[in-house]
Design a protein around this motif. Structure first.
Motif, short mmCIF file in Angstrom:
data_model
loop_
_atom_site.label_atom_id
_atom_site.label_comp_id
_atom_site.label_asym_id
_atom_site.label_seq_id
_atom_site.Cartn_x
_atom_site.Cartn_y
_atom_site.Cartn_z
N LEU A 175 0.82 -1.22 0.00
CA LEU A 175 0.00 0.00 0.00
C LEU A 175 0.85 1.27 0.00
O LEU A 175 0.34 2.36 -0.20
CB LEU A 175 -0.92 0.01 1.23
CG LEU A 175 -2.11 -0.95 1.17
CD1 LEU A 175 -2.84 -0.97 2.50
CD2 LEU A 175 -3.06 -0.57 0.04
N ALA A 176 2.17 1.11 0.22
CA ALA A 176 3.04 2.29 0.26
C ALA A 176 3.10 2.95 -1.12
O ALA A 176 2.97 2.28 -2.15
CB ALA A 176 4.44 1.89 0.73
N ASP A 177 3.30 4.27 -1.11
CA ASP A 177 3.29 5.06 -2.34
C ASP A 177 4.25 4.57 -3.42
O ASP A 177 3.95 4.60 -4.60
CB ASP A 177 3.66 6.52 -2.00
CG ASP A 177 2.41 7.35 -1.82
OD1 ASP A 177 1.30 6.78 -1.99
OD2 ASP A 177 2.54 8.54 -1.51
N ASP A 178 5.45 4.11 -2.97
CA ASP A 178 6.47 3.73 -3.97
C ASP A 178 6.02 2.54 -4.81
O ASP A 178 6.55 2.31 -5.90
CB ASP A 178 7.84 3.47 -3.31
CG ASP A 178 7.82 2.34 -2.30
OD1 ASP A 178 6.73 1.93 -1.86
OD2 ASP A 178 8.92 1.86 -1.94
N CYS A 179 5.04 1.77 -4.34
CA CYS A 179 4.58 0.59 -5.09
C CYS A 179 3.64 0.96 -6.24
O CYS A 179 3.26 0.11 -7.04
CB CYS A 179 3.90 -0.41 -4.17
SG CYS A 179 5.07 -1.16 -3.03
N LYS A 180 3.29 2.27 -6.32
CA LYS A 180 2.41 2.70 -7.42
C LYS A 180 3.11 2.53 -8.76
O LYS A 180 2.48 2.34 -9.79
CB LYS A 180 1.98 4.16 -7.21
CG LYS A 180 1.00 4.28 -6.06
CD LYS A 180 0.30 5.62 -6.03
CE LYS A 180 -0.74 5.62 -4.92
NZ LYS A 180 -0.54 6.69 -3.96
N LYS A 181 4.46 2.64 -8.76
CA LYS A 181 5.19 2.50 -10.03
C LYS A 181 5.55 1.05 -10.33
O LYS A 181 6.20 0.74 -11.32
CB LYS A 181 6.44 3.38 -10.03
CG LYS A 181 7.41 3.07 -8.91
CD LYS A 181 8.61 4.01 -8.93
CE LYS A 181 9.48 3.76 -7.70
NZ LYS A 181 10.62 4.62 -7.59
N HIS A 184 -7.26 -3.47 -5.50
CA HIS A 184 -6.51 -2.22 -5.69
C HIS A 184 -6.13 -1.98 -7.15
O HIS A 184 -5.31 -1.10 -7.45
CB HIS A 184 -5.26 -2.20 -4.80
CG HIS A 184 -5.61 -2.12 -3.35
ND1 HIS A 184 -5.92 -3.23 -2.60
CD2 HIS A 184 -5.78 -1.06 -2.54
CE1 HIS A 184 -6.22 -2.86 -1.38
NE2 HIS A 184 -6.15 -1.55 -1.31
#
Ligand code: AP5
Length: 214
Positions: free
Chosen positions: A73-79, A103
């Motif tokens: 869920l951490a932001d860096d996993c969006k990429k 998600h």
């Protein structure tokens, strides 16, 4: 790029993950590293995980699923992300699928590193790791420039507590019983790439990169 690195203990998942991070700049999520970090900090999670890891058994599913999905869920996993050592049971894989669907983060590919047992044992017992920066070496296959010393940060290298013949034998047996069925699971999903993990590191990485970019 959302990928899972699958393979038995010592197959080279952590080694390939480090190369993937360098080339593609996506986060590397290793449940084993998360547990080891908690053990070294003496947290409650670390104490619980240690009971299982020292014997080469799997940490219970509920604990692992929670820490892995929280990390995703951490932001860096969006990429994108590389999951290393998770999932490791069919139940974990089903829970991960549910989470990723919820998600809208479908997996790109599951890289399955294939290495025979005899090679695994040589790799595991010869591995040395840096307790400070996490760099990994092999006493004969990938030695540091100065024996026993990390090339990256100069710290003294150590052997993982579970990297002895007895525990590694159990880890490989646990893999065969509880994790190997995931090959079939992801083959049915049509997203697996089987790669020979016993070739020299640059060759394996070339094949891994080709699968990631396919
Ligand atoms: P974890 O830390 O995930 O260990 P593992 O899966 O047993 O894998 P390893 O770290 O041993 O090997 P690797 O495939 O990363 O190989 P590496 O690249 O280092 O798990 C540890 C424990 O945590 C588990 O036993 C369990 O208790 C618990 N756990 C973790 N996740 C869990 C989960 N999801 N559910 C339940 N419990 C969980 O390479 C090995 C050696 O080979 C190195 O020395 C390297 O230099 C060398 N090498 C690598 N590639 C090559 C090559 N191509 N040629 C020559 N040498 C090579």
């Amino acid at each position: 790029m959302r990928t899972i690195l699958l393979g038995p203990p010592g197959a080279g998942k952590g080694t390939q993950a480090a190369k993937i991070v360098e080339k593609y700049n996506i986060p590397h999520i290793s449940t084993g590293d998360i547990f080891r970090e908690n053990i070294s900090k003496g947290t409650a999670l670390g104490k619980k995980a240690k009971e299982y890891m020292d014997k080469g058994e799997l940490v219970p599913d509920d604990l692992v699923i929670e820490i892995a999905t929280d990390r995703l869920l951490a932001d860096d996993c969006k990429k994108g992300f590389i999951l290393d050592g998770f999932p490791r049971t069919v139940h974990q894989a089903e829970k991960l699928d549910e989470f990723l669907k919820q998600h809208d983060m479908p997996l790109t590919v599951v890289i399955n590193l294939e290495v025979e047992d005899k090679v695994l044992m040589e790799r595991i017992t010869g591995r040395r790791v840096c307790p400070k920066c996490g760099a990994s070496y092999h006493v004969t296959g990938m030695p540091p420039k100065k024996e026993g010393i990390c090339d990256v940060c100069g710290s003294e290298l150590v052997q993982r507590k579970d990297d002895n013949v007895e525990t590694a034998t159990n880890r490989i047996s646990v893999y065969n019983k509880q994790t190997k069925p995931l090959i079939d699971y992801y083959e049915k999903a049509g997203i697996i790439a089987n790669i020979d993990g016993s070739t020299p590191l640059p060759v394996t990485f070339k094949n891994v990169s080709a699968a990631l970019e396919a």
